[in-house]
Write a protein that holds these residues in place. Structure first.
Motif, mmCIF file in Angstrom:
data_model
loop_
_atom_site.group_PDB
_atom_site.id
_atom_site.type_symbol
_atom_site.label_atom_id
_atom_site.label_comp_id
_atom_site.label_asym_id
_atom_site.label_seq_id
_atom_site.Cartn_x
_atom_site.Cartn_y
_atom_site.Cartn_z
ATOM 1 N N TYR A 1 0.852 -1.192 0.000
ATOM 2 C CA TYR A 1 0.000 0.000 0.000
ATOM 3 C C TYR A 1 0.885 1.239 0.000
ATOM 4 O O TYR A 1 1.990 1.225 0.554
ATOM 5 N N GLN A 2 0.384 2.297 -0.596
ATOM 6 C CA GLN A 2 1.132 3.550 -0.568
ATOM 7 C C GLN A 2 0.166 4.716 -0.648
ATOM 8 O O GLN A 2 -0.783 4.702 -1.439
ATOM 9 N N THR A 3 0.396 5.713 0.169
ATOM 10 C CA THR A 3 -0.374 6.950 0.044
ATOM 11 C C THR A 3 0.580 8.118 0.300
ATOM 12 O O THR A 3 1.406 8.065 1.214
ATOM 13 N N VAL A 4 0.507 9.128 -0.554
ATOM 14 C CA VAL A 4 1.485 10.216 -0.542
ATOM 15 C C VAL A 4 0.737 11.547 -0.581
ATOM 16 O O VAL A 4 -0.110 11.753 -1.457
ATOM 17 N N HIS A 5 1.059 12.427 0.359
ATOM 18 C CA HIS A 5 0.384 13.731 0.413
ATOM 19 C C HIS A 5 1.392 14.812 0.750
ATOM 20 O O HIS A 5 2.068 14.725 1.783
ATOM 21 N N GLY A 6 1.502 15.812 -0.087
ATOM 22 C CA GLY A 6 2.372 16.946 0.185
ATOM 23 C C GLY A 6 3.819 16.654 -0.167
ATOM 24 O O GLY A 6 4.124 15.730 -0.929
ATOM 25 N N ASP A 7 4.704 17.438 0.411
ATOM 26 C CA ASP A 7 6.120 17.398 0.041
ATOM 27 C C ASP A 7 6.941 17.104 1.304
ATOM 28 O O ASP A 7 7.275 17.995 2.073
ATOM 29 N N ILE A 8 7.228 15.823 1.497
ATOM 30 C CA ILE A 8 7.951 15.395 2.695
ATOM 31 C C ILE A 8 9.323 16.058 2.793
ATOM 32 O O ILE A 8 9.747 16.489 3.877
ATOM 33 N N LYS A 9 10.015 16.139 1.651
ATOM 34 C CA LYS A 9 11.391 16.672 1.691
ATOM 35 C C LYS A 9 11.417 18.119 2.174
ATOM 36 O O LYS A 9 12.224 18.500 3.007
ATOM 37 N N GLN A 10 10.486 18.893 1.627
ATOM 38 C CA GLN A 10 10.414 20.296 2.031
ATOM 39 C C GLN A 10 10.007 20.386 3.503
ATOM 40 O O GLN A 10 10.573 21.176 4.274
ATOM 41 N N ALA A 11 9.050 19.559 3.891
ATOM 42 C CA ALA A 11 8.562 19.590 5.274
ATOM 43 C C ALA A 11 9.684 19.234 6.241
ATOM 44 O O ALA A 11 9.788 19.789 7.338
ATOM 45 N N ARG B 1 -3.183 16.891 13.113
ATOM 46 C CA ARG B 1 -3.038 17.677 11.888
ATOM 47 C C ARG B 1 -1.579 17.628 11.435
ATOM 48 O O ARG B 1 -0.710 18.249 12.045
ATOM 49 N N VAL B 2 -1.346 16.840 10.415
ATOM 50 C CA VAL B 2 0.011 16.718 9.867
ATOM 51 C C VAL B 2 -0.087 17.019 8.372
ATOM 52 O O VAL B 2 -0.699 16.249 7.633
ATOM 53 N N PRO B 3 0.490 18.120 7.913
ATOM 54 C CA PRO B 3 0.242 18.526 6.526
ATOM 55 C C PRO B 3 0.860 17.596 5.477
ATOM 56 O O PRO B 3 0.243 17.323 4.461
ATOM 57 N N ASP B 4 2.068 17.125 5.736
ATOM 58 C CA ASP B 4 2.743 16.321 4.715
ATOM 59 C C ASP B 4 2.962 14.910 5.253
ATOM 60 O O ASP B 4 3.636 14.729 6.270
ATOM 61 N N VAL B 5 2.397 13.950 4.556
ATOM 62 C CA VAL B 5 2.469 12.581 5.066
ATOM 63 C C VAL B 5 2.678 11.586 3.926
ATOM 64 O O VAL B 5 2.157 11.752 2.824
ATOM 65 N N GLU B 6 3.460 10.573 4.232
ATOM 66 C CA GLU B 6 3.612 9.457 3.297
ATOM 67 C C GLU B 6 3.561 8.164 4.087
ATOM 68 O O GLU B 6 4.075 8.088 5.207
ATOM 69 N N PHE B 7 2.963 7.162 3.490
ATOM 70 C CA PHE B 7 2.925 5.838 4.113
ATOM 71 C C PHE B 7 3.124 4.804 3.022
ATOM 72 O O PHE B 7 2.486 4.871 1.972
ATOM 73 N N ARG B 8 4.044 3.896 3.264
ATOM 74 C CA ARG B 8 4.262 2.786 2.334
ATOM 75 C C ARG B 8 4.321 1.503 3.144
ATOM 76 O O ARG B 8 4.912 1.472 4.224
ATOM 77 N N SER B 9 3.707 0.462 2.618
ATOM 78 C CA SER B 9 3.821 -0.815 3.315
ATOM 79 C C SER B 9 4.047 -1.924 2.304
ATOM 80 O O SER B 9 3.603 -1.851 1.160
ATOM 81 N N ARG B 10 4.769 -2.927 2.762
ATOM 82 C CA ARG B 10 4.942 -4.150 1.978
ATOM 83 C C ARG B 10 4.729 -5.323 2.919
ATOM 84 O O ARG B 10 5.224 -5.321 4.043
ATOM 85 N N ALA B 11 4.015 -6.309 2.434
ATOM 86 C CA ALA B 11 3.874 -7.550 3.196
ATOM 87 C C ALA B 11 4.654 -8.624 2.459
ATOM 88 O O ALA B 11 4.470 -8.808 1.246
ATOM 89 N N ALA B 12 5.547 -9.292 3.183
ATOM 90 C CA ALA B 12 6.426 -10.284 2.553
ATOM 91 C C ALA B 12 6.075 -11.680 3.038
ATOM 92 O O ALA B 12 5.932 -11.920 4.244
#
Lengths: 155, 773
Positions: free
Chosen positions: B157-167, B333-344
């Motif tokens: 799964y992956q969900t990406v919002h905003g600009d993590i690097k800048q944040a 309230r977190v403006p920039d968020v990313e989540f990635r998951s892998r199931a192995a």
């Protein structure tokens, strides 16, 4: 085939002649030979208390006791507590207090409570908790079970 | 008929469960208690290797045991998988991937005969290299478990919002930590059980513990080579479920194979050891979290990588990131968020759904990270959370619309009720002073769907209501009763609408051939969804009755109400007629005859996720804030939970007794997760498959509990109610971990906080201190 042993046991006030194998547990005798399915097989090794019945005034894990040991003795199961159509006060307290969710531990809890109150009519909180420590409940978190024991003790 | 009947309400009152009396005296016939005529006992021979080739299976000696009626192996089956990704054939062929893998099934007249036969089955294996760590499974060249799953990758799964690097550049502090959360399991008191029974037309009746009877048919049928329409699901009472019965597991089609072969009913029932080793677990995971904050306390970003041990096959556990990510992206309230998951894929047990569904794991991380970030900017845990708590009307990055956000109110209330900051500061000051016992207080908060979750094409539930000539109502609902108490809630809702006593209502919800469709008991949805459906069906019946009463009186329907079994005038409560007598008049009205039979199918106003997992998946959300107060014995490492104070946004309490029971029971699961419960798995084998070594809470450890329900009617909930069944499970473990930190200044990123672990950490800390001096 194991040799059968004939025993005479008083179950819920009624004298029963039962033919059992030497290795049969009280729990399996109650459930399979006598159709008393209130006591539950949950762990089969005396760790959870769901099979609790009262033998000669003492609560036991019926999964750990041999049926042949019952010869000439008296057993009370959860089915034997009511003296009328009304629920027994311990059973009624479990209903009233919401101490029953899935209910699988309930027969054992009710029997253990009955035993506890027969030895100590007014147990304090600590005595109730210690009295029930051999009985596992996965649904209720015990709060309402403890309240039910208190109601039964007061009633 | 002149005495006025006052308007009263059942909503918010305590109603006892309709099934409780029969459960109290042993009369309830659980599925495990059921015996059908000519029924056989079925059992399963499982692999005793974590990963091996199966060279041969010899069942000839087993077949010769008197009383054995059938033996089946994979060769007798369609070899179509069950489970979320259908990768789990009920009986395995050629290769075993875990210790629980099913190889042979035997049906016989008695348990003794079947046990004897199982012991005589001879299986030759050739061991293959086993992999237990998901990171190893993903390494290049790792042995591949499933032909069609390259790189051992199960679901991602992956969900990406905003600009993590800048944040991250904008952050004054960045926390970078790894968490490992462990294996626990449901420990249902009623061991796994199923009875399969064919009729002469070849139609199948399944007596099952399932908590999703309708999609169960759809999921089961392919593994049997059957049409789902030819399967009827009967749900006798069950000894607990908690999410463990939300999928089809191999033992269920296996019972059917045996029943088909013998043309007799077959019951498969688990031993307690099987219940531990062959039921699903909660999903374990390794989280790498990076989280930022500004000096003023503003959260800046969260970046989370989750690695899940999928185990040998796939059930719902691998999909728990669906819920995890909502918390990582949407809790505070977190403006920039990313989540990635892998199931192995590995050669370990596999996880299913479990009350709290990924949020138990995610909240352990977020709630302890919030404490760490507060400390990094020298803020107290309360002000820091309040500052970052969303307000009503805010929308999370994944588009959860927080129309009724009460997070701040929950935090403020629990802080005030526990005198949090005063205690927190006092205990903190005592951390390094002498003394064996250290006290601590900790807070954790959570965010969860409370109005269903649209993960299927429909998140709906159907209800049929029939009233007889005596104003007795039969309520047929798709919603399953698994001990949680929906029987009481629906009875209460229908009684409220129809003005009849609860004892005049019979609930029917255990037969897929009778009940209308429901997606299943999950996602804390049943009070909200089934409650709305029942309320709407009851409202239709109420309208029909009031219209008929208006026609037979000189009072308009709008001026009438139903109370105490009578139609009354709304303003003064004066009875106009008895409901039962009206129903008979309606029924026996010649050409105009009518019965009151209504139905409703309720689909909540939620939306499925679109791209990037964005979507308002639930019709309502709930927040909670809990505070744990602990004493740590620094000599033994024993953490004693003295008290848990829980403030929960519930929308509206429907059944007071029921909601308290859900809270108390859910908290017990959370305490187990945080303190004592852990499956010890070595070489793919579960080493503690019993109550002795797997420690669930018993009565002496039950802490003092204090609840405060925040009631603020949800606009879409039945009578304003939200669903909360999972919520109390989610918060206790991190609240305890934060309290332990307050007591001894040690963080644990790897629950449970067992005495061994805590004592070791205390010794290590003291040693490090001595070394530094």
């Amino acid at each position: 085939m194991s040799q059968m042993v004939n025993i005479i046991v008083t179950v819920n006030g009624e004298k029963r002649h039962v033919s059992v194998t030497p290795g049969l547990s009280v729990l399996n005798m109650l459930r399979d030979n006598l159709d008393l399915t209130g006591a539950k097989l949950v762990c089969g090794e005396g760790e959870c208390g769901a099979c609790t019945v009262i033998v000669d005034g003492v609560s036991v894990n019926s999964c750990l006791m041999y049926a042949v040991e019952l010869d000439g003795r008296e057993v009370t199961t959860v089915e034997g507590l009511q003296s009328s159509e009304k629920l027994d006060p311990v059973q009624q307290a479990f209903v009233d207090k919401g101490a029953i969710q899935c209910g699988y531990c309930t027969p054992g809890m009710v029997m253990q409570t009955t035993h506890l109150l027969s030895k100590n009519g007014k147990p304090n909180d600590e005595e109730i908790r210690r009295g029930l420590e051999g009985n596992v409940c996965r649904c209720t978190g015990y709060t309402k079970i403890i309240e039910a024991v208190n109601q039964a003790a007061e009633g | 008929m002149s005495e006025a009947i006052e308007k009263t309400t059942l909503i918010g009152k305590s109603i006892t469960k309709p099934d409780a009396p029969d459960k109290s005296n042993g009369r309830t016939r659980y599925i495990n208690d059921m015996v059908l005529p000519r029924m056989l006992i079925g059992k399963i021979k499982r692999s005793d290797r974590a990963h091996a080739k199966v060279l041969s299976i010899d069942t000839s000696k087993a077949a010769a045991v008197p009383g054995i009626q059938a033996i089946v192996t994979a060769d007798d089956t369609p070899m179509v998988g069950v489970g979320v990704t259908k990768d789990n054939p009920p009986l395995k062929k050629d290769i075993v991937l875990s210790m629980r893998d099913e190889l042979v099934a035997v049906a016989g007249e008695t348990e003794e005969a079947v046990d004897k036969a199982l012991a005589l089955i001879e299986i030759e294996y050739e061991d293959l290299p086993a992999i237990f760590d998901p990171a190893e499974a993903l390494e290049e060249g790792a042995h591949q478990m499933h032909d069609d799953k390259p790189g051992n990758l199960s679901l991602g799964y992956q969900t990406v919002h905003g600009d993590i690097k800048q944040a991250e550049k904008d952050s004054d502090h960045v926390l970078d930590e790894v968490y490992d959360v462990h294996y626990v399991t449901h420990v249902c008191m009623g061991p796994g059980c199923v009875i399969a029974d064919f009729d002469t037309h070849g139609k199948l009746t399944m007596y099952t513990q399932t908590q999703y009877p309708y999609n169960y048919k759809m999921d089961l049928a392919p593994s049997l080579g059957m049409h789902p329409g030819d399967i009827r699901v009967i749900q006798p009472p069950v000894g607990g479920a908690f999410g463990s019965k939300l999928d089809v597991y191999p033992f269920e089609p296996i019972a059917v194979f045996l029943a088909k072969k013998t043309r007799r009913p077959v019951k498969v029932i688990f031993s307690r050891e099987e219940e531990f080793s062959a039921s699903p677990t909660r999903q374990p995971a390794r989280f790498h979290i990076r989280a930022g904050v500004k000096n003023d306390g503003t959260l800046t970003f969260r970046d989370v990588d989750a690695l899940l041990n999928n185990g040998s096959h796939t059930s719902w556990g691998a999909t728990t990131p669906f819920v995890m990510m909502r918390t990582f992206t949407g809790h505070f309230r977190v403006p920039d968020v990313e989540f990635r998951s892998r199931a192995a894929y590995t050669n370990m047990p596999y996880a299913g759904s479990f009350r709290g569904y990924g949020n138990v794991q995610a909240t352990y991380v977020t709630a302890t990270v919030m404490d760490k970030l507060a400390e990094a900017v020298n803020m107290d845990p309360i002000s820091f959370r309040l500052m970052n708590a969303q307000k009503a009307g805010e929308i999370t990055p994944q588009n959860s619309k927080l129309e009724e956000c009460l997070l701040g109110e929950c935090i403020e209330t629990v802080a005030e009720k526990t005198n949090f900051l005063e205690q927190y500061n006092a205990f903190k000051a005592e951390q390094d002073s002498p003394g064996r016992y250290k006290k601590g207080i900790g807070i954790a908060t959570s965010f969860h769907n409370a109005g269903g979750a649209k993960i299927h094409k429909s998140d709906g539930c159907g209800t049929v209501i029939m009233l007889d000539d005596y104003a007795r109502a039969t309520v047929i609902t798709g919603a399953s009763e698994i001990g949680q108490g929906i029987d009481a809630v629906l009875t209460q809702i229908v009684a409220e609408e129809l003005g009849i006593p609860t004892e005049n209502i019979t609930l029917v919800n255990n037969d897929s051939a009778i009940g209308p469709w429901d997606v299943g008991v999950h996602a804390s949805r049943t009070t909200f969804i089934a409650g709305n459906s029942a309320k709407r069906a009851a409202r239709k019946a109420r309208d029909q009755i009031l219209d008929a009463a208006a026609q037979r009186s000189n009072v308009a329907a709008d001026d009438l109400d139903l109370r105490g079994g009578s139609v009354v005038q709304n303003d003064n409560g004066v009875p106009v007629m008895k409901i039962d007598s009206l129903l008979r008049k309606m029924h026996f009205a010649g050409e105009d005859a009518e019965l009151v039979i209504t139905h409703d199918y309720y689909e909540p106003p939620s939306e499925p996720e679109g791209d990037n997992h964005v979507g308002d998946i639930s019709a309502a959300y709930s927040h909670g804030a809990y505070v744990a107060e602990v004493t740590v014995d620094t000599w033994t490492g024993v953490v004693k939970l003295n008290k848990m104070t829980a403030v929960q946004d519930v929308g509206r309490v429907v059944n007071k007794l029921g909601i308290e029971g859900q809270m108390e029971g859910g908290i017990a699961f959370g305490i187990g997760y945080g303190l004592t419960e852990e499956m010890i798995i070595e070489g793919g084998e579960i080493k503690n498959p019993n109550f002795r070594d797997y420690k669930v809470m018993t009565a002496p450890e039950a802490p003092e509990l204090e609840f405060h329900f925040i009631e603020n009617d949800d606009p879409d909930g039945p009578f304003g109610a939200k669903g909360i069944a999972e919520l109390p499970t989610i918060i206790p473990a991190p609240a305890i971990a934060n309290a332990v930190y307050n007591a001894i200044g040690i963080r644990f990123n790897n629950p449970p906080l067992t005495p061994e672990k805590v004592a070791r950490a205390i010794v290590d800390k003291q040693a490090a201190k001595v070394a530094a001096e």
